[in-house]
Motif scaffolding. Structure first.
Motif, PDB file in Angstrom:
ATOM      1  N   GLY A  78      -1.789 -13.906  -5.996  1.00 38.48           N
ATOM      2  CA  GLY A  78      -1.458 -12.600  -6.552  1.00 38.48           C
ATOM      3  C   GLY A  78       0.025 -12.324  -6.468  1.00 38.48           C
ATOM      4  O   GLY A  78       0.845 -13.235  -6.433  1.00 38.48           O
ATOM      5  N   ASP A  79       0.357 -11.041  -6.436  1.00 43.66           N
ATOM      6  CA  ASP A  79       1.761 -10.665  -6.325  1.00 43.66           C
ATOM      7  C   ASP A  79       1.929  -9.662  -5.196  1.00 43.66           C
ATOM      8  O   ASP A  79       0.979  -9.024  -4.751  1.00 43.66           O
ATOM      9  N   LEU A  80       3.146  -9.544  -4.733  1.00 42.30           N
ATOM     10  CA  LEU A  80       3.453  -8.719  -3.575  1.00 42.30           C
ATOM     11  C   LEU A  80       3.050  -7.262  -3.787  1.00 42.30           C
ATOM     12  O   LEU A  80       2.427  -6.653  -2.904  1.00 42.30           O
ATOM     13  N   ALA A  81       3.380  -6.696  -4.925  1.00 40.39           N
ATOM     14  CA  ALA A  81       3.065  -5.288  -5.177  1.00 40.39           C
ATOM     15  C   ALA A  81       1.566  -5.026  -5.093  1.00 40.39           C
ATOM     16  O   ALA A  81       1.134  -4.033  -4.505  1.00 40.39           O
ATOM     17  N   THR A  82       0.753  -5.918  -5.633  1.00 43.60           N
ATOM     18  CA  THR A  82      -0.702  -5.745  -5.597  1.00 43.60           C
ATOM     19  C   THR A  82      -1.228  -5.846  -4.169  1.00 43.60           C
ATOM     20  O   THR A  82      -2.091  -5.058  -3.761  1.00 43.60           O
ATOM     21  N   VAL A  83      -0.723  -6.789  -3.394  1.00 43.85           N
ATOM     22  CA  VAL A  83      -1.160  -6.951  -2.004  1.00 43.85           C
ATOM     23  C   VAL A  83      -0.841  -5.692  -1.202  1.00 43.85           C
ATOM     24  O   VAL A  83      -1.700  -5.163  -0.485  1.00 43.85           O
ATOM     25  N   ILE A  84       0.372  -5.192  -1.320  1.00 41.68           N
ATOM     26  CA  ILE A  84       0.765  -3.997  -0.563  1.00 41.68           C
ATOM     27  C   ILE A  84      -0.025  -2.788  -1.040  1.00 41.68           C
ATOM     28  O   ILE A  84      -0.507  -1.986  -0.227  1.00 41.68           O
ATOM     29  N   CYS A  85      -0.197  -2.658  -2.333  1.00 47.62           N
ATOM     30  CA  CYS A  85      -0.970  -1.540  -2.870  1.00 47.62           C
ATOM     31  C   CYS A  85      -2.403  -1.576  -2.356  1.00 47.62           C
ATOM     32  O   CYS A  85      -2.962  -0.543  -1.953  1.00 47.62           O
ATOM     33  N   ARG A  86      -2.998  -2.750  -2.334  1.00 42.16           N
ATOM     34  CA  ARG A  86      -4.378  -2.890  -1.857  1.00 42.16           C
ATOM     35  C   ARG A  86      -4.478  -2.523  -0.378  1.00 42.16           C
ATOM     36  O   ARG A  86      -5.372  -1.792   0.025  1.00 42.16           O
ATOM     37  N   MET A  87      -3.530  -2.993   0.433  1.00 40.94           N
ATOM     38  CA  MET A  87      -3.541  -2.666   1.856  1.00 40.94           C
ATOM     39  C   MET A  87      -3.383  -1.164   2.065  1.00 40.94           C
ATOM     40  O   MET A  87      -4.101  -0.550   2.851  1.00 40.94           O
ATOM     41  N   LYS A  88      -2.453  -0.559   1.346  1.00 48.75           N
ATOM     42  CA  LYS A  88      -2.237   0.882   1.484  1.00 48.75           C
ATOM     43  C   LYS A  88      -3.462   1.673   1.022  1.00 48.75           C
ATOM     44  O   LYS A  88      -3.884   2.616   1.703  1.00 48.75           O
ATOM     45  N   ALA A  89      -4.026   1.299  -0.112  1.00 49.90           N
ATOM     46  CA  ALA A  89      -5.175   2.035  -0.653  1.00 49.90           C
ATOM     47  C   ALA A  89      -6.380   1.923   0.282  1.00 49.90           C
ATOM     48  O   ALA A  89      -7.032   2.926   0.602  1.00 49.90           O
ATOM     49  N   ARG A  90      -6.673   0.723   0.732  1.00 47.14           N
ATOM     50  CA  ARG A  90      -7.848   0.521   1.590  1.00 47.14           C
ATOM     51  C   ARG A  90      -7.680   1.169   2.960  1.00 47.14           C
ATOM     52  O   ARG A  90      -8.624   1.749   3.499  1.00 47.14           O
ATOM     53  N   SER A  91      -6.488   1.089   3.521  1.00 47.49           N
ATOM     54  CA  SER A  91      -6.275   1.737   4.817  1.00 47.49           C
ATOM     55  C   SER A  91      -6.308   3.254   4.669  1.00 47.49           C
ATOM     56  O   SER A  91      -6.874   3.948   5.522  1.00 47.49           O
ATOM     57  N   SER A  92      -5.762   3.776   3.593  1.00 49.47           N
ATOM     58  CA  SER A  92      -5.816   5.228   3.341  1.00 49.47           C
ATOM     59  C   SER A  92      -7.248   5.701   3.224  1.00 49.47           C
ATOM     60  O   SER A  92      -7.630   6.710   3.830  1.00 49.47           O
ATOM     61  N   LEU A  93      -8.022   4.980   2.458  1.00 48.25           N
ATOM     62  CA  LEU A  93      -9.430   5.350   2.264  1.00 48.25           C
ATOM     63  C   LEU A  93     -10.180   5.331   3.600  1.00 48.25           C
ATOM     64  O   LEU A  93     -10.891   6.285   3.939  1.00 48.25           O
ATOM     65  N   ALA A  94     -10.017   4.273   4.369  1.00 49.37           N
ATOM     66  CA  ALA A  94     -10.722   4.142   5.651  1.00 49.37           C
ATOM     67  C   ALA A  94     -10.306   5.241   6.629  1.00 49.37           C
ATOM     68  O   ALA A  94     -11.149   5.858   7.288  1.00 49.37           O
TER      69      ALA A  94
END
Length: 152
Positions: A78-94
């Motif tokens: 993948g790409d860096l922006a997607t990885v960081i976005c996914r980590m931020k989104a999933r941690s925010s949700l949790a």
């Protein structure tokens, strides 16, 4: 443009490359000390580990501070922006789920540094995991529970 791309995109002129090692810093919204709460911090740690286990990244070192986190990893797919976005989104949700809250957990964007081949990754990892000492949270790294590095 998706919300993910607007809030998590690379700085203008930067590109990400699979195989590259990155040092990342992400800061909470308004520098709120979200991760001073042990359970919230552990939810973020779970997301970092999930990214590693999904083989998006190979985590080399990370530390979770009360209002930010540092993460050294090799991008695997993948790409860096997607990885960081996914980590931020999933941690925010949790974390929002756990705290029965809603809203922004992270500041928009993040600081990224692509490590050069001649950079000493162990030195970068040591710098990352020494953050709690420099911040005056503990006197010894072993006294701080929210970090990991593959060399230790």
């Amino acid at each position: 443009m998706s919300a993910c791309r607007r809030g998590c995109g690379l700085r203008k002129g930067r590109v990400s490359e699979v195989g590259q090692v990155y040092s990342i810093t992400c800061v909470t919204a308004d520098r709120e000390s979200v991760f001073a709460c042990w359970r919230s911090a552990r939810l973020l740690v779970a997301q970092l580990r999930a990214m590693h286990e999904s083989e998006d990244v190979e985590s080399l070192a990370w530390v979770v501070m009360p209002d930010h986190m540092h993460w050294l990893f090799q991008l695997r797919k993948g790409d860096l922006a997607t990885v960081i976005c996914r980590m931020k989104a999933r941690s925010s949700l949790a974390i929002n789920r756990r705290n029965a809250t809603c809203g922004r957990l992270w500041q928009k964007g993040y600081y990224d540094r692509a490590m050069r081949r001649e950079d000493d990754l162990r030195a970068a990892a040591r710098y990352i995991i020494m953050n709690p000492i420099r911040a005056g949270l503990v006197e010894k790294v072993g006294d701080y529970p929210l970090w990991d590095a593959i060399w230790l």
